[in-house]
Motif scaffolding. Structure first.
Motif, short mmCIF file in Angstrom:
data_model
loop_
_atom_site.label_atom_id
_atom_site.label_comp_id
_atom_site.label_asym_id
_atom_site.label_seq_id
_atom_site.Cartn_x
_atom_site.Cartn_y
_atom_site.Cartn_z
N GLY A 118 71.70 30.04 94.29
CA GLY A 118 72.11 30.16 92.90
C GLY A 118 72.60 31.57 92.61
O GLY A 118 72.32 32.51 93.35
N TRP A 119 73.34 31.72 91.50
CA TRP A 119 74.03 32.98 91.24
C TRP A 119 73.34 33.87 90.21
O TRP A 119 73.74 35.00 90.04
CB TRP A 119 75.44 32.69 90.74
CG TRP A 119 76.30 31.90 91.66
CD1 TRP A 119 75.97 31.34 92.87
CD2 TRP A 119 77.67 31.58 91.45
NE1 TRP A 119 77.05 30.67 93.40
CE2 TRP A 119 78.11 30.81 92.56
CE3 TRP A 119 78.58 31.85 90.43
CZ2 TRP A 119 79.41 30.31 92.67
CZ3 TRP A 119 79.88 31.36 90.53
CH2 TRP A 119 80.28 30.60 91.65
N ASN A 120 72.37 33.32 89.46
CA ASN A 120 71.68 34.09 88.42
C ASN A 120 72.66 34.69 87.42
O ASN A 120 72.66 35.88 87.17
CB ASN A 120 70.83 35.20 89.04
CG ASN A 120 69.82 35.77 88.04
OD1 ASN A 120 69.33 35.04 87.19
ND2 ASN A 120 69.52 37.05 88.15
N GLY A 121 73.47 33.82 86.83
CA GLY A 121 74.49 34.29 85.91
C GLY A 121 74.31 33.82 84.48
O GLY A 121 73.68 34.49 83.66
N THR A 122 74.84 32.65 84.16
CA THR A 122 74.97 32.21 82.77
C THR A 122 73.64 31.89 82.11
O THR A 122 72.78 31.22 82.69
CB THR A 122 75.86 30.95 82.70
OG1 THR A 122 76.93 31.08 83.63
CG2 THR A 122 76.41 30.76 81.31
N VAL A 123 73.49 32.35 80.88
CA VAL A 123 72.30 32.07 80.07
C VAL A 123 72.74 31.67 78.67
O VAL A 123 73.88 31.87 78.27
CB VAL A 123 71.37 33.30 80.00
CG1 VAL A 123 70.86 33.67 81.39
CG2 VAL A 123 72.08 34.49 79.35
N THR A 124 71.80 31.10 77.95
CA THR A 124 72.00 30.78 76.54
C THR A 124 70.95 31.53 75.72
O THR A 124 69.77 31.58 76.10
CB THR A 124 71.87 29.27 76.30
OG1 THR A 124 72.91 28.59 77.00
CG2 THR A 124 71.97 28.94 74.82
N HIS A 125 71.38 32.14 74.64
CA HIS A 125 70.46 32.92 73.80
C HIS A 125 69.40 32.00 73.20
O HIS A 125 69.67 30.86 72.82
CB HIS A 125 71.22 33.64 72.69
CG HIS A 125 70.45 34.74 72.06
ND1 HIS A 125 69.45 34.52 71.13
CD2 HIS A 125 70.50 36.09 72.24
CE1 HIS A 125 68.94 35.68 70.75
NE2 HIS A 125 69.56 36.65 71.41
N GLU A 126 68.19 32.51 73.11
CA GLU A 126 67.09 31.68 72.61
C GLU A 126 67.32 31.19 71.18
O GLU A 126 66.85 30.10 70.82
CB GLU A 126 65.77 32.46 72.68
CG GLU A 126 65.73 33.73 71.88
CD GLU A 126 64.44 34.51 72.12
OE1 GLU A 126 63.36 33.90 72.19
OE2 GLU A 126 64.52 35.75 72.23
N ASN A 127 68.04 31.95 70.37
CA ASN A 127 68.29 31.49 69.00
C ASN A 127 69.16 30.24 68.98
O ASN A 127 69.02 29.39 68.10
CB ASN A 127 68.95 32.60 68.18
CG ASN A 127 68.00 33.73 67.87
OD1 ASN A 127 66.78 33.58 67.98
ND2 ASN A 127 68.53 34.89 67.49
N TYR A 128 70.07 30.12 69.93
CA TYR A 128 70.88 28.90 70.04
C TYR A 128 70.00 27.73 70.48
O TYR A 128 70.06 26.64 69.90
CB TYR A 128 72.02 29.12 71.03
CG TYR A 128 73.03 28.00 71.08
CD1 TYR A 128 74.17 28.05 70.30
CD2 TYR A 128 72.85 26.90 71.91
CE1 TYR A 128 75.11 27.02 70.33
CE2 TYR A 128 73.76 25.87 71.95
CZ TYR A 128 74.90 25.93 71.17
OH TYR A 128 75.81 24.90 71.20
#
Length: 495
Positions: A312-322
């Protein structure tokens, strides 16, 4: 079903790579005879469809990185790739998220190049098929594909260079207004969608049939107010209603231990997109036709290795508020993961920094909506990607009804989507905010968010790590290299 489109794309690749093309084909057929034949017309179309599958170098609609999908997703509130305090990841993604892009931005330039390469290829297919007097449906399909690329282009860039024949040099391409190109798109679709096949699946899996054509036309009308200043809600609703004859329905969402994330809802994002709901897909087979990197790019290496024996690349995340906007009973919230995971990983929902000094190694909620299917490796998985699906159409119909002053008629469409997700129907008739929120819940990570945020007047607002933006950010700049190559072009305001 998928094998047929794969055969067409492979046929195109073999014809392109053959070292003795004249001996094998063109000593037997004239060009017109070839493109008039079923094989030849399919080769012409396959060359255009090959531009849609996501691959390296910013090529494609979705599937790999640094291209159209990232430009239209990372600039929204739904995802970002932070620079890591371990030194990983370029800043381009954070610049998109924080609305700090410039005319020299890598992903802006990649998207521009991809779209114009695609338009060139579509122009060529239209010319080949028209000159050969190929089947009317095949010519119509090429023209609809070209309209699709121009729609993506004006959505991102506004006033753009425009051409429908390839016998013109770059420095002489005229720049047309967004409204003019919009009118071209509408005319092309209105004239050609009814000529497309009504068949679903089989050889039309991953291709523009009549129903995909109407979905595209509906999308164009949905955003007409943004493009021209004159909304077309009734026209959008009429195009959506045309899809009724296509027999589409919402794919069932039932508990199933054998399904990714434990529910059949996530079949919609697996190896082959279910045809009850999916209207247009991108066919993907890693290292052969495109790739789907979205979960691979999100998960940390040891976690992905533990699950799939790949990196895995350890890249894309989503903000916890979303993520926290989702109801805990919403099955769609299962796509997001945080906390302890296999491989000794523990994701923290909180992101401390995006770029200076950057996020920690395990910071950020991860996304597994596209739960990887094989063949897969560290470079991608084989999940197909839904460009248009029926849930989107239902929410578009709801939006049109509300904007036309008939919220009561909108409620059943929103409630269908909510009920499928395990939620109760709305307590009252929907507002525009209700529809905007539901679109975010249903269509997360599917490439629609930037467009929705602009249409609902949310795009410029401040949110997590992002300050309020100037109105000029609703359009991307024309890349510097394009301005250098064509002195006829005028840069978008603000850049």
């Amino acid at each position: 079903m998928k094998k047929i489109l794969f055969f067409l794309l492979l046929t195109f690749q073999l014809v392109q790579s053959c070292t003795k093309v004249d001996e094998n084909i063109y000593d037997r057929y004239s060009a017109d005879d070839f493109y008039n034949s079923p094989t030849g017309s399919d080769v012409a179309l396959a060359s255009v469809y090959a531009q849609i599958a996501g691959n390296w170098g910013g090529v494609g609609y979705a599937g790999a990185d640094n291209g159209w999908y990232d430009l239209n997703s990372m600039s929204s509130d739904e995802q970002v790739i932070p620079h890591r305090n371990t030194g990983d990841w370029q800043l381009d993604f954070v610049q998109l998220y924080k609305h700090e892009w410039l005319p020299t931005h890598l992903i802006v330039g990649n998207t521009w190049n991809w779209l114009y390469k695609s338009i060139f290829t579509a122009n060529l297919a239209v010319e080949q098929l028209t000159n050969a007097k190929a089947e009317t449906a095949k010519i119509a399909e090429a023209r609809v594909l070209r309209a699709f690329f121009y729609y993506l282009l004006v959505d991102d860039f506004g006033n753009v260079p425009f051409y429908t024949e390839n016998n013109i040099t770059i420095e002489n391409l005229p720049q047309k207004s967004r409204a003019d190109v919009y009118n071209f798109i509408v005319t092309e679709l209105s004239d050609n969608v009814e000529k497309l096949s009504a068949d679903k699946g089989g050889q039309y899996y991953g291709r523009f049939n009549k129903w995909a054509g109407y979905a595209l036309l509906a999308k164009v009308y949905l955003n007409a107010g943004v493009y021209t200043g004159t909304p077309k809600w009734a026209e959008c609703l009429a195009a959506c209603n045309k899809l009724t004859a296509g027999g589409f329905s919402l794919h069932p969402a039932t508990a199933n231990a054998a399904s990714p994330l434990g529910n059949t809802y996530f079949d919609l994002f697996g190896d082959e997109n279910p045809q009850d709901e999916t209207i247009l897909s991108i066919y993907t087979k890693t290292d052969i036709v495109g790739r789907n990197i979205f979960t691979i790019r999100s998960l940390l290496g040891p976690h992905f290795v533990a699950l799939f024996n790949a990196t895995g690349w350890n890249g894309t995340v989503t903000h916890e508020n979303y993520v926290n906007r989702f109801d805990n009973n919403d099955i769609r919230k299962r796509q997001f993961i945080s906390g302890a995971q296999p491989g000794g990983v523990n994701y923290s929902p909180t992101i401390s920094s995006l770029d200076n000094p950057g996020a920690g190694r395990e910071e950020g909620t991860r996304n597994m909506k596209f739960y990887p299917v094989g063949p897969l490796n560290g470079g991608g998985a084989s999940n197909d990607f839904p460009i248009y699906r029926y849930a989107d159409i239902l929410l578009m119909k709801a939006e049109c009804h509300v904007r036309l002053g008939d919220a009561a008629s909108a409620k059943p469409f929103v409630d269908q989507v909510r009920t499928r997700a395990g939620l109760p129907g709305l307590a009252a008739d929907p507002t525009l905010d209700d529809i905007y929120n539901e679109r975010g819940f249903e269509l997360t990570w599917e490439g629609h968010r930037r467009q929705d945020m602009i249409r609902f007047d949310k795009f410029l607002l401040a949110h997590d790590f992002k300050p309020a933006s100037g109105a000029f950010r609703k359009l991307y700049p024309i890349p510097t290299f394009a301005l250098d190559a064509n002195k006829n072009l005028t840069q978008n305001p603000g850049y």
